[in-house]
Design a protein around this motif. Structure first.
Motif, short mmCIF file in Angstrom:
data_model
loop_
_atom_site.label_atom_id
_atom_site.label_comp_id
_atom_site.label_asym_id
_atom_site.label_seq_id
_atom_site.Cartn_x
_atom_site.Cartn_y
_atom_site.Cartn_z
N CYS A 200 38.35 25.10 -54.21
CA CYS A 200 37.78 23.89 -54.65
C CYS A 200 38.95 23.36 -55.67
O CYS A 200 39.84 23.76 -56.07
N TYR A 201 38.71 22.04 -55.91
CA TYR A 201 39.82 21.44 -56.70
C TYR A 201 39.86 22.00 -58.38
O TYR A 201 41.19 22.22 -58.64
N PHE A 380 44.80 25.33 -49.51
CA PHE A 380 44.01 24.23 -49.43
C PHE A 380 44.68 23.05 -48.79
O PHE A 380 45.65 22.34 -49.20
N GLU A 512 37.16 18.95 -50.62
CA GLU A 512 36.80 20.65 -51.19
C GLU A 512 35.29 20.58 -50.82
O GLU A 512 34.67 21.38 -51.67
#
Ligand code: SF4
Length: 758
Positions: A200-201, A380, A512
């Motif tokens: 995730c961010y 990512f 995300e």
């Protein structure tokens, strides 16, 4: 002194970059008013009401507040409670302007005697339904197709997918995400068994090493770039490694830049893996308990991998990539020895013949070194479009896919979806439909008679575009878009005016896995309708009204989230009520009291993961993620004496895709992305000076651009943006594609360059 092509009025490119802090080395994006008067917004009308919403543009999905007065968006500002912490980039700030620029499609049009003429909705939709029905009756369901977009709302992609696959009975359902992130999908699914990023961010707040490869993050995902710089400012020991053939603005900020030749990523990653092994950076627990190894269809072992990557010692890989062996060794050491490494990538990796292999190479580096599943440690992939993930990947709106990670080629998956969609067993065909390039080839050949295109511009974006543009003249093309003319609506037999952004309501899922709600806060202009309304109308007229029973954004979302509960993508707990209140929620999220999932495959954190170990890679039957043994392959379109330069395409900060949306914005009209970056050595060799008009020619076509002498590209390489409709660079690009993802290789082809003679 202003650049020659920059007018004093409006926002100049230099201003835009200064807003991003490029010249100062310090990024200051929001609030814009705090940027030393570099550029000021036009005065705005006082706001009657602020609404919580999300930026229309990229896959970052920045939260914003939208100010409305008298049925008009009059202002926008960053939402300080959203993940972007109140920041917006230049495009984000232009969300108000894009609604009111010139060129909005206002009413339906039908082509008569070669010209598009105004029609009523009834006339247009009757004609569309009749022509589709006639083709299906005479040639079968595979004679029609849908070509969608990572910009449609999830409800729209989901409805189109259901209508075409379970109603009409064709898998000819593809879209522009095939052109931008299909290799990320095949990279993830072949490694984990399931698509979409695991992290995730928030991971960016914990990383000590950012490995940015094939991404000009500063220009294409500027708010995420800012978040990474935040980390570096507060933890100066944080290292940034950038792998990019060009010395982009992102690369200029790197601690280490590896300017590899386009298409040589697999050699680089194999070499880095070899360095990990030789220097003892392998996570043995990971290798023994959580990984499997594969080469083609053969199972392999870690010992096999060692032998495989030993073929890529730094000296050999350096020759293939065109960089120094020391830089490979330093990159490997920095990647592996940091406390938490996070890799970022996007089109630079995906748009290659070896796009899938490149994606799983990055994933493998994380798995082998254990940089996975901890805060700050994750591979990512980013997306360029706001809803390629939530709208197209998750709903399975591609020609080979079905919702929730299922595949049309899998009989069990087809039966599951036929039951969930309540259609007879056997309705969904076992053969994947045409992927993007093959679809437009089939239209050109006359195998596909009718195609509905929504919210995208394939006339400009397809590689080797001359070939497919000719094809569009042959088929019955229906184009729903918010703008006209575009390089696709000019070929349309029917143009349907579509509402955009907050003129309609829907849900999008960002990079995300965060689903968030876009509210409708103003009415669309003219007679424009939402794409969902158009699809519901089309379904009724073509005889599938009984199948498409959910007709409003909320009803479609409720149907879809209930269906998601029958998959590992479970987000049944993300209700409309929660979306209205919260700043988006990350799936999996199976129940209404679940907070959402930041990191996948971790028992105790991911509700889909089980057992007491470190990981449960539940997408794979044995619970192990796969490390692939892939080999570097030589380029398909080699350079020769006739075509001696490598051509590469990309984007800039201020403009969006084919400029249909950002082109009409007055503040951005002084920024012309119509140039060819060429190294001064090459310019001298070809007798080209700054500002000369030059002809770039490949084995497929040619395009005229303005020479810009630049040290951003290395000798032997030239670069142009994908944006300008006046200069269609895709006449030059190659339509060869990755054999697994079918994603075209825009990032490398051979060209010649010559000065235009009058
Ligand atoms: S980074 Fe992307 S989502 Fe965020 S403001 Fe810019 S264009 Fe919009």
């Amino acid at each position: 002194m202003a650049d020659k092509d920059e007018k004093p009025e409006g926002l100049t490119r230099r201003d835009a970059l200064r807003v991003l802090g490029v010249s100062a080395g310090i990024a200051m994006i929001a609030p814009l008013s705090g940027c030393g008067g570099v550029w000021e917004r036009q005065p705005v009308i006082p706001v009657d009401a602020w609404h919580k919403g999300v930026c229309r543009f990229c896959g970052t999905g920045c939260g914003m507040m939208i100010g409305v007065t008298d049925n008009k968006v009059v202002d926008v500002k960053g939402d300080e409670y959203a993940h972007n912490r109140g920041r917006l980039c230049i495009k984000g700030l232009m969300n108000r302007e894009i609604l009111y620029g010139e060129g909005r499609a206002l009413y339906p049009m039908i082509r008569k005697n070669g010209k598009l003429e105004r029609a009523t909705w009834d006339e247009a939709m009757d004609l569309v339904a009749t022509r589709f029905r006639e083709a299906i009756d005479e040639y079968g369901p595979d004679s029609v197709a849908f070509y969608g977009s990572g910009q449609l709302y999830t409800q729209e992609s989901y409805t189109a997918n259901k209508l075409f696959k379970a109603g009409i009975g064709t898998n000819n359902m593809d879209g522009n995400p095939r052109l931008c992130m299909a290799s990320a999908v095949t990279g993830y699914t072949s490694s984990f068994g399931k698509d979409e990023p695991a992290g995730c961010y928030e991971d960016m707040d914990y990383s000590d090493c950012f490995f940015i490869t094939g991404s000009n993050t500063l220009e294409c995902h500027p708010i995420l770039w800012e978040r990474m710089l935040d980390r570096k400012r507060s933890h100066p020991e944080t290292r940034i490694i950038v792998v990019d053939p060009r010395r982009t603005f992102t690369a200029m900020h790197a601690d280490l830049h590896l300017p590899i030749y386009p298409g040589t990523d697999v050699a680089l990653y194999n070499s880095m893996m070899n360095e990990f092994i030789e220097n003892g950076f392998i996570d043995r627990d990971m290798v023994e308990n959580y990984l499997s190894f594969q080469e083609g269809k053969q199972k392999r072992t870690f010992e096999d991998l060692k032998k495989h990557v030993a073929q890529y010692p730094a000296e050999r890989a350096a020759k293939i990539c065109g960089i120094s062996p020391r830089d490979i060794q330093e990159a490997a050491f920095t990647f592996a020895s940091s406390k938490a490494t996070l890799s970022i990538w996007t089109m630079g990796l995906n748009q290659q013949v070896q796009g899938t292999a490149s994606n799983r190479g990055v994933v493998a580096m994380h798995l082998l070194t254990g940089h996975f599943g901890r805060p700050g440690a994750t591979p990512f992939s980013l997306t360029g479009q706001p809803n390629a993930c939530g709208g197209v990947r998750d709903t399975g709106s591609l020609s080979h896919a079905l919702p929730g990670g299922r595949l049309v080629a899998n009989a069990t998956h087809r039966e599951e979806m036929e039951d969930l969609w309540k259609v007879p067993r056997g309705r969904i065909g076992p053969k994947p439909g045409y992927h993007a390039v093959a679809l437009f080839e089939a239209i050109a050949k006359g195998d596909v008679k009718c195609c509905l295109v929504m919210c995208t511009n394939p006339g400009q974006t397809l590689p080797n575009s001359n070939l497919y543009r000719k094809g569009m003249e042959k088929g019955f093309m229906v184009v729903a878009d918010s703008f006209h003319p575009t390089e696709t609506t000019i070929f349309a037999d029917v143009v349907l005016p579509a509402a955009m952004w907050v003129e309609k309501e829907g849900v999008k899922g960002n990079a995300e896995r965060r689903y968030h709600l876009y509210p409708k806060v103003v009415d669309p202009p003219g007679e424009a309708r939402s794409d969902l309304d158009i699809l519901v109308d089309f379904a009724e007229r073509i005889g599938h009204g009984d199948l498409i029973t959910a007709k409003t954004p909320k009803d479609v979302w409720d149907e879809w989230r209930h269906i998601s509960a029958h998959s590992k993508y479970n987000f049944e707990g993300i209700t409309y009520e929660r979306l209205q209140k919260e700043r988006g929620i990350l799936w999996p999220c199976p129940t209404e009291d679940h907070p959402g999932t930041k990191r996948r495959y971790i028992p105790g954190e991911d509700p889909m993961a089980h057992g007491g170990g470190r990981f449960d890679f539940y997408g794979k039957p044995d619970g192990r993620a796969t490390v692939w043994l892939d080999s570097h392959e030589e380029p398909v379109d080699p350079y020769t004496d006739e075509f001696p330069l490598i051509f590469n395409t990309g984007r800039i900060l201020e403009h969006w895709h084919t400029m249909t949306i950002t082109g009409p914005v007055p503040e951005l009209q002084s920024i012309h992305p119509d140039y060819l970056e060429i190294h001064p050595h090459d310019a001298h060799h070809f007798n080209i000076r700054e500002g000369d008009q030059v002809i770039v020619r490949s084995r497929r076509g040619e395009v005229e651009l303005r020479a810009k002498l630049s040290l951003v590209v290395r000798p032997g390489m030239v670069f142009a943006t994908m944006h300008s409709a006046k200069h269609l660079v895709n006449q030059v690009t190659h339509d060869v594609y990755d054999p697994f993802s079918k994603q075209p290789a825009y990032k490398r082809c051979a060209v010649s360059v010559r000065k235009k003679t009058v």
